[in-house]
Design a protein around this motif. Structure first.
Motif, PDB file in Angstrom:
ATOM      1  N   UNK A 137       0.842  -1.200   0.000  1.00  0.00           N
ATOM      2  CA  UNK A 137       0.000   0.000   0.000  1.00  0.00           C
ATOM      3  C   UNK A 137       0.879   1.253   0.000  1.00  0.00           C
ATOM      4  N   UNK A 138       1.685   1.442  -1.072  1.00  0.00           N
ATOM      5  CA  UNK A 138       2.665   2.538  -1.076  1.00  0.00           C
ATOM      6  C   UNK A 138       2.051   3.927  -1.040  1.00  0.00           C
ATOM      7  N   UNK A 139       0.882   4.114  -1.646  1.00  0.00           N
ATOM      8  CA  UNK A 139       0.243   5.435  -1.594  1.00  0.00           C
ATOM      9  C   UNK A 139      -0.106   5.822  -0.166  1.00  0.00           C
ATOM     10  N   UNK A 140      -0.675   4.889   0.572  1.00  0.00           N
ATOM     11  CA  UNK A 140      -1.001   5.158   1.978  1.00  0.00           C
ATOM     12  C   UNK A 140       0.277   5.360   2.795  1.00  0.00           C
ATOM     13  N   UNK A 141       1.303   4.580   2.484  1.00  0.00           N
ATOM     14  CA  UNK A 141       2.575   4.714   3.196  1.00  0.00           C
ATOM     15  C   UNK A 141       3.146   6.114   3.014  1.00  0.00           C
ATOM     16  N   UNK A 142       3.149   6.590   1.789  1.00  0.00           N
ATOM     17  CA  UNK A 142       3.675   7.919   1.522  1.00  0.00           C
ATOM     18  C   UNK A 142       2.816   8.982   2.199  1.00  0.00           C
ATOM     19  N   UNK A 143       1.512   8.800   2.177  1.00  0.00           N
ATOM     20  CA  UNK A 143       0.614   9.766   2.821  1.00  0.00           C
ATOM     21  C   UNK A 143       0.909   9.864   4.319  1.00  0.00           C
ATOM     22  N   UNK A 144       1.044   8.734   4.982  1.00  0.00           N
ATOM     23  CA  UNK A 144       1.324   8.725   6.422  1.00  0.00           C
ATOM     24  C   UNK A 144       2.671   9.383   6.709  1.00  0.00           C
ATOM     25  N   UNK A 145       3.681   9.036   5.927  1.00  0.00           N
ATOM     26  CA  UNK A 145       5.015   9.601   6.139  1.00  0.00           C
ATOM     27  C   UNK A 145       5.033  11.108   5.911  1.00  0.00           C
ATOM     28  N   UNK A 146       4.386  11.557   4.851  1.00  0.00           N
ATOM     29  CA  UNK A 146       4.361  13.000   4.577  1.00  0.00           C
ATOM     30  C   UNK A 146       3.540  13.764   5.612  1.00  0.00           C
ATOM     31  N   UNK A 147       2.455  13.178   6.083  1.00  0.00           N
ATOM     32  CA  UNK A 147       1.648  13.842   7.111  1.00  0.00           C
ATOM     33  C   UNK A 147       2.471  14.016   8.388  1.00  0.00           C
ATOM     34  N   UNK A 148       3.268  13.015   8.741  1.00  0.00           N
ATOM     35  CA  UNK A 148       4.132  13.135   9.919  1.00  0.00           C
ATOM     36  C   UNK A 148       5.207  14.189   9.692  1.00  0.00           C
ATOM     37  N   UNK A 149       5.788  14.182   8.509  1.00  0.00           N
ATOM     38  CA  UNK A 149       6.816  15.169   8.184  1.00  0.00           C
ATOM     39  C   UNK A 149       6.239  16.583   8.174  1.00  0.00           C
ATOM     40  N   UNK A 150       5.023  16.740   7.675  1.00  0.00           N
ATOM     41  CA  UNK A 150       4.409  18.070   7.563  1.00  0.00           C
ATOM     42  C   UNK A 150       4.366  18.785   8.911  1.00  0.00           C
ATOM     43  N   UNK A 151       4.201  18.038   9.989  1.00  0.00           N
ATOM     44  CA  UNK A 151       4.141  18.647  11.331  1.00  0.00           C
ATOM     45  C   UNK A 151       5.436  19.346  11.703  1.00  0.00           C
ATOM     46  N   UNK A 152       6.524  18.985  11.036  1.00  0.00           N
ATOM     47  CA  UNK A 152       7.836  19.543  11.383  1.00  0.00           C
ATOM     48  C   UNK A 152       8.261  20.681  10.465  1.00  0.00           C
ATOM     49  N   UNK A 153       7.446  21.016   9.481  1.00  0.00           N
ATOM     50  CA  UNK A 153       7.845  22.016   8.477  1.00  0.00           C
ATOM     51  C   UNK A 153       7.209  23.365   8.778  1.00  0.00           C
ATOM     52  N   UNK A 154       7.988  24.318   9.229  1.00  0.00           N
ATOM     53  CA  UNK A 154       7.409  25.610   9.601  1.00  0.00           C
ATOM     54  C   UNK A 154       6.814  26.385   8.422  1.00  0.00           C
ATOM     55  N   UNK A 155       7.396  26.293   7.243  1.00  0.00           N
ATOM     56  CA  UNK A 155       6.899  27.067   6.114  1.00  0.00           C
ATOM     57  C   UNK A 155       5.951  26.299   5.199  1.00  0.00           C
ATOM     58  N   UNK A 156       6.220  25.049   4.978  1.00  0.00           N
ATOM     59  CA  UNK A 156       5.477  24.316   3.964  1.00  0.00           C
ATOM     60  C   UNK A 156       4.638  23.166   4.521  1.00  0.00           C
ATOM     61  N   UNK A 157       4.472  23.119   5.820  1.00  0.00           N
ATOM     62  CA  UNK A 157       3.720  22.042   6.445  1.00  0.00           C
ATOM     63  C   UNK A 157       2.307  21.913   5.903  1.00  0.00           C
ATOM     64  N   UNK A 158       1.608  23.025   5.755  1.00  0.00           N
ATOM     65  CA  UNK A 158       0.237  22.989   5.252  1.00  0.00           C
ATOM     66  C   UNK A 158       0.172  22.465   3.831  1.00  0.00           C
ATOM     67  N   UNK A 159       1.082  22.922   2.992  1.00  0.00           N
ATOM     68  CA  UNK A 159       1.091  22.461   1.602  1.00  0.00           C
ATOM     69  C   UNK A 159       1.412  20.973   1.522  1.00  0.00           C
ATOM     70  N   UNK A 160       2.418  20.529   2.278  1.00  0.00           N
ATOM     71  CA  UNK A 160       2.787  19.118   2.249  1.00  0.00           C
ATOM     72  C   UNK A 160       1.632  18.268   2.764  1.00  0.00           C
TER      73      UNK A 160
END
Length: 164
Positions: A126-149
């Motif tokens: 389920x690579x699409x879901x895997x990428x979604x989960x990983x990016x959602x976790x990463x987004x929390x750490x991005x001060x400028x682009x978190x919302x876009x990610x």
């Protein structure tokens, strides 16, 4: 015995060597045997020693037992993630996914549940879901682009063969 044992456990992990499996297990066994057989922390540490050495099949029932016995907050969250990781490593990614779905990160493990769930999703095809989960976790750490990610992650297809 309590605080001193905890300090020796920390020292053990600071010096653990996976190149010397027999010595590592012997050292951990010595520490574990200082505690009663139903001591959740000792069972958890014994599981972790096996896991560290790539003996996930042996670690899984030990993690389950430690969780049954009742771990302190710090070890409980680590045991949960390590159990899921071990399940994934022995070819049981669907069980790992179930364990980690909705499991919150905390100040000790951070967003590790999401990272290991992403790995399990990938292994489950389920690579699409895997990428979604990983990016959602990463987004929390991005001060400028978190919302876009986060929005891009939400827009990803979930199917294994989908493209966007």
């Amino acid at each position: 015995m309590g605080a001193n044992w905890e300090e020796r456990i920390k020292d053990f992990w600071a010096n653990a060597d996976d190149a010397d499996a027999a010595g590592t297990l012997a050292a951990m066994r010595g520490l574990v045997e200082e505690r009663p057989g139903d001591d959740a922390a000792a069972v958890y540490e014994w599981a972790s020693g096996h896991d560290f050495l790539g003996r996930e099949s042996e670690a899984i029932p030990l993690y389950e037992r430690a969780l049954e016995l009742g771990l302190d907050d710090a070890r409980r969250s680590q045991a949960w993630v390590q159990l899921a990781s071990s399940l994934r490593n022995v070819g049981r990614p669907d069980e790992a996914i179930r364990l980690l779905e909705g499991f919150p990160g905390d100040g000790i493990i951070g967003d590790a549940p999401d990272a290991f769930r992403a790995l399990a999703l990938f292994d489950a095809g389920r690579p699409g879901e895997a990428l979604r989960v990983a990016l959602a976790a990463l987004a929390k750490t991005l001060p400028l682009y978190g919302g876009a990610v986060r929005r891009y992650a939400d827009d990803l297809p979930s199917g294994a063969t989908s493209s966007h």
